[in-house]
Design a protein around this motif. Sequence first.
Motif, mmCIF file in Angstrom:
data_model
loop_
_atom_site.group_PDB
_atom_site.id
_atom_site.type_symbol
_atom_site.label_atom_id
_atom_site.label_comp_id
_atom_site.label_asym_id
_atom_site.label_seq_id
_atom_site.Cartn_x
_atom_site.Cartn_y
_atom_site.Cartn_z
ATOM 1 N N THR A 159 29.374 9.730 12.167
ATOM 2 C CA THR A 159 30.042 10.275 10.758
ATOM 3 C C THR A 159 30.998 11.344 10.963
ATOM 4 O OG1 THR A 159 28.912 11.682 10.463
ATOM 5 C CG2 THR A 159 28.119 9.854 9.227
ATOM 6 N N HIS A 160 31.519 11.539 12.336
ATOM 7 C CA HIS A 160 31.860 12.789 13.382
ATOM 8 C C HIS A 160 31.921 13.834 11.872
ATOM 9 C CE1 HIS A 160 33.391 10.047 16.387
ATOM 10 N NE2 HIS A 160 32.562 10.601 16.376
ATOM 11 N N VAL A 161 30.548 14.043 11.396
ATOM 12 C CA VAL A 161 30.608 14.909 10.576
ATOM 13 C C VAL A 161 29.580 15.981 10.353
ATOM 14 C CG1 VAL A 161 30.121 15.738 7.728
ATOM 15 C CG2 VAL A 161 31.806 13.911 8.733
ATOM 16 N N ILE A 162 29.678 17.423 10.847
ATOM 17 C CA ILE A 162 28.475 18.390 11.008
ATOM 18 C C ILE A 162 28.928 19.196 9.389
ATOM 19 C CG2 ILE A 162 28.078 20.572 12.461
ATOM 20 C CD1 ILE A 162 28.007 18.524 14.163
ATOM 21 N N ARG A 164 36.445 27.070 14.316
ATOM 22 C CA ARG A 164 37.404 26.874 15.807
ATOM 23 C C ARG A 164 36.446 26.155 16.340
ATOM 24 N NH1 ARG A 164 41.203 30.458 16.243
ATOM 25 N NH2 ARG A 164 41.433 32.169 14.326
ATOM 26 N N GLY A 165 34.953 26.321 16.887
ATOM 27 C CA GLY A 165 33.973 25.318 18.144
ATOM 28 C C GLY A 165 34.325 23.877 17.269
ATOM 29 N N LEU A 166 34.967 23.578 16.924
ATOM 30 C CA LEU A 166 34.357 22.052 16.604
ATOM 31 C C LEU A 166 36.223 21.819 16.706
ATOM 32 C CD1 LEU A 166 32.497 21.423 13.213
ATOM 33 C CD2 LEU A 166 32.381 20.698 15.386
ATOM 34 N N GLY A 205 39.607 20.069 18.274
ATOM 35 C CA GLY A 205 39.795 19.382 19.162
ATOM 36 C C GLY A 205 38.961 18.531 19.478
ATOM 37 N N THR A 206 37.837 18.503 18.727
ATOM 38 C CA THR A 206 36.902 17.337 18.572
ATOM 39 C C THR A 206 36.833 16.738 17.682
ATOM 40 O OG1 THR A 206 35.295 18.108 17.438
ATOM 41 C CG2 THR A 206 35.106 19.458 19.573
ATOM 42 N N PRO A 207 36.576 15.740 17.612
ATOM 43 C CA PRO A 207 35.983 14.253 16.587
ATOM 44 C C PRO A 207 35.937 14.545 15.442
ATOM 45 C CG PRO A 207 35.128 13.324 18.013
ATOM 46 C CD PRO A 207 35.829 14.607 18.520
ATOM 47 N N TYR A 208 34.864 15.717 15.301
ATOM 48 C CA TYR A 208 34.026 16.064 14.055
ATOM 49 C C TYR A 208 34.339 17.399 12.973
ATOM 50 C CZ TYR A 208 30.003 14.617 16.725
ATOM 51 O OH TYR A 208 29.199 13.094 17.591
ATOM 52 N N HIS A 209 34.198 16.895 11.953
ATOM 53 C CA HIS A 209 34.873 17.743 10.795
ATOM 54 C C HIS A 209 33.564 18.496 10.349
ATOM 55 C CE1 HIS A 209 38.913 15.508 10.611
ATOM 56 N NE2 HIS A 209 37.226 14.541 11.372
ATOM 57 N N LEU A 210 33.464 19.672 9.580
ATOM 58 C CA LEU A 210 32.505 20.175 9.032
ATOM 59 C C LEU A 210 32.659 20.232 7.877
ATOM 60 C CD1 LEU A 210 30.493 22.934 9.431
ATOM 61 C CD2 LEU A 210 32.738 24.646 8.948
ATOM 62 N N VAL A 211 31.098 20.092 6.957
ATOM 63 C CA VAL A 211 31.471 20.083 5.355
ATOM 64 C C VAL A 211 30.185 21.118 4.816
ATOM 65 C CG1 VAL A 211 30.766 18.608 3.873
ATOM 66 C CG2 VAL A 211 31.896 17.479 5.347
ATOM 67 N N VAL A 212 30.284 21.544 4.522
ATOM 68 C CA VAL A 212 29.816 23.203 3.379
ATOM 69 C C VAL A 212 28.509 22.191 2.629
ATOM 70 C CG1 VAL A 212 28.691 25.141 2.521
ATOM 71 C CG2 VAL A 212 31.091 24.741 4.436
ATOM 72 N N MET A 213 27.496 22.005 2.603
ATOM 73 C CA MET A 213 26.160 22.089 2.150
ATOM 74 C C MET A 213 25.680 23.189 1.246
ATOM 75 S SD MET A 213 25.975 18.241 2.062
ATOM 76 C CE MET A 213 24.747 18.016 1.262
ATOM 77 N N PRO A 214 26.504 23.516 0.026
ATOM 78 C CA PRO A 214 25.477 24.355 -1.083
ATOM 79 C C PRO A 214 24.669 24.538 -1.931
ATOM 80 C CG PRO A 214 26.934 23.852 -2.083
ATOM 81 C CD PRO A 214 27.302 22.565 -0.653
ATOM 82 N N PHE A 215 23.521 25.375 -1.288
ATOM 83 C CA PHE A 215 22.623 25.307 -2.296
ATOM 84 C C PHE A 215 21.992 26.588 -3.205
ATOM 85 C CE2 PHE A 215 19.723 27.175 1.054
ATOM 86 C CZ PHE A 215 18.724 27.835 0.698
ATOM 87 N N PHE A 216 21.504 25.990 -4.225
ATOM 88 C CA PHE A 216 21.607 27.397 -5.182
ATOM 89 C C PHE A 216 19.897 27.753 -5.167
ATOM 90 C CE2 PHE A 216 24.883 24.441 -6.467
ATOM 91 C CZ PHE A 216 25.564 25.376 -7.252
ATOM 92 N N PRO A 217 19.507 28.900 -5.430
ATOM 93 C CA PRO A 217 18.274 29.254 -6.079
ATOM 94 C C PRO A 217 16.893 29.062 -6.860
ATOM 95 C CG PRO A 217 19.858 31.179 -5.656
ATOM 96 C CD PRO A 217 21.068 29.565 -5.943
ATOM 97 N N ASP A 218 17.626 28.040 -7.591
ATOM 98 C CA ASP A 218 16.927 27.102 -8.385
ATOM 99 C C ASP A 218 16.619 26.045 -8.020
ATOM 100 O OD1 ASP A 218 19.369 26.661 -9.032
ATOM 101 O OD2 ASP A 218 19.154 26.562 -11.365
ATOM 102 N N PHE A 242 28.344 29.655 19.403
ATOM 103 C CA PHE A 242 27.193 28.717 19.817
ATOM 104 C C PHE A 242 26.251 27.930 19.440
ATOM 105 C CE2 PHE A 242 22.805 28.601 21.178
ATOM 106 C CZ PHE A 242 22.288 28.478 22.095
ATOM 107 N N LEU A 243 26.152 28.044 17.537
ATOM 108 C CA LEU A 243 25.509 27.387 17.408
ATOM 109 C C LEU A 243 26.221 25.869 17.215
ATOM 110 C CD1 LEU A 243 23.934 28.849 14.085
ATOM 111 C CD2 LEU A 243 22.876 27.986 15.640
ATOM 112 N N THR A 244 28.091 26.246 17.027
ATOM 113 C CA THR A 244 28.382 24.233 17.421
ATOM 114 C C THR A 244 28.465 24.114 18.719
ATOM 115 O OG1 THR A 244 30.077 25.610 16.021
ATOM 116 C CG2 THR A 244 30.852 23.789 16.974
ATOM 117 N N ARG A 245 28.080 24.602 19.450
ATOM 118 C CA ARG A 245 28.097 23.762 20.695
ATOM 119 C C ARG A 245 26.805 23.331 20.895
ATOM 120 N NH1 ARG A 245 30.104 28.634 22.906
ATOM 121 N NH2 ARG A 245 28.008 28.900 23.220
ATOM 122 N N ALA A 246 25.609 24.338 20.530
ATOM 123 C CA ALA A 246 24.639 23.412 20.412
ATOM 124 C C ALA A 246 24.006 22.303 19.384
ATOM 125 C CB ALA A 246 23.270 24.918 20.023
ATOM 126 N N VAL A 247 24.776 22.638 18.327
ATOM 127 C CA VAL A 247 24.482 21.215 17.775
ATOM 128 C C VAL A 247 25.239 19.540 17.909
ATOM 129 C CG1 VAL A 247 26.412 21.459 15.962
ATOM 130 C CG2 VAL A 247 24.578 20.221 14.622
#
Length: 329
Positions: free
Chosen positions: A61-64, A87-89, A91-104, A301-306
């Motif tokens: 998917t080229h999604v993180i 910033r870590g992504l 220049g790469t083919p990857y895109h960042l997607v934020v997945m929120p979750f709620f306390p409840d 670091f986490l970007t490179r690690a994943v």
Amino acid sequence: MTRPTLKTIAAETGLAVATVSRALKDAPDIGAATKTRVAEAAARLGYRPNRAGVRLRTGKTHVIALILSTEADAMTHTAQLLNAIARGLRGTPYHLVVMPFFPDEDQMAPVRYIVETGSADGVILNQTRADDPRIRYLHDRRFPFATHGRSDMGLTHPFFDYDNEAFARTAVRALAARGRKRLLLIAPPPDHSYARHMTAGFLDEAARAGLSAQVADDITSDSAGAEIEAAIARRFASDPPDGLISASTTATMALVTGAERGGATLTRDFDAVGKEATPFLARFRPGLIALPEDVARAGAFLTRAVLAAIDGADPTLWQFVDRPDITDA
């Protein structure tokens, strides 16, 4: 306007479609000059690969996906973490997607969704727990992931963590150097991994120095600011501590305000140590002791690690604990 395609680039450059395709894939049999020519034309035309087609062809998917709790507030390090990962992504083919979750809601819900739908190639988890079902789920399914924080589950996985035990020890030594003897720690929620590390360092270092040490049992560093203020004001009205330690910037501000509501003055009646991702606490109250946490380093670091996890790298090569500089105290 018609979306640019490989044929559009081919017409622009006078090259064959197959040559354009291989140049964009950085094929070794295509010369550097041709690759540059194709890349410049693609940028000029606004070409973007068809992600659906890429997924069909490569299975990626080229999604993180970064999974974040909605409990985070404006003074936390969330913005810096997002910026560093983005910033870590770059220049790469990857895109960042934020997945929120709620306390409840079930914290497993966004993780299951990503894995079951195949909507990302890798996951970054924040606010790691000592026994974290999200980690076990991803680990058992061999789904690439990295965590901001360690776990205590006996599972090997990539992580970046701040040494909160060292933070607490440094904070205790800094308060002892200012002559403080009755210390209070406002720790993170106890189910978070870093709460255990911080509490252990705090209690052990205080015992070594012969200081009185208590861990607040009615509030945590994630409690609402008004709740922290009220709890600290009550303590200063009866049996006040003279040294305060907090795990977050917002909690540090609230506890100082609470102590002042209780009639105390910073640096005269008490001192306080807080952790911060950006230089702020010294501007809030001169005299506060602030220890920095490099969240930008964590995000990078986490970007490179994943990405390494997606490529099947050994997870033990992608584990790092960042230690606070004792001179910061």
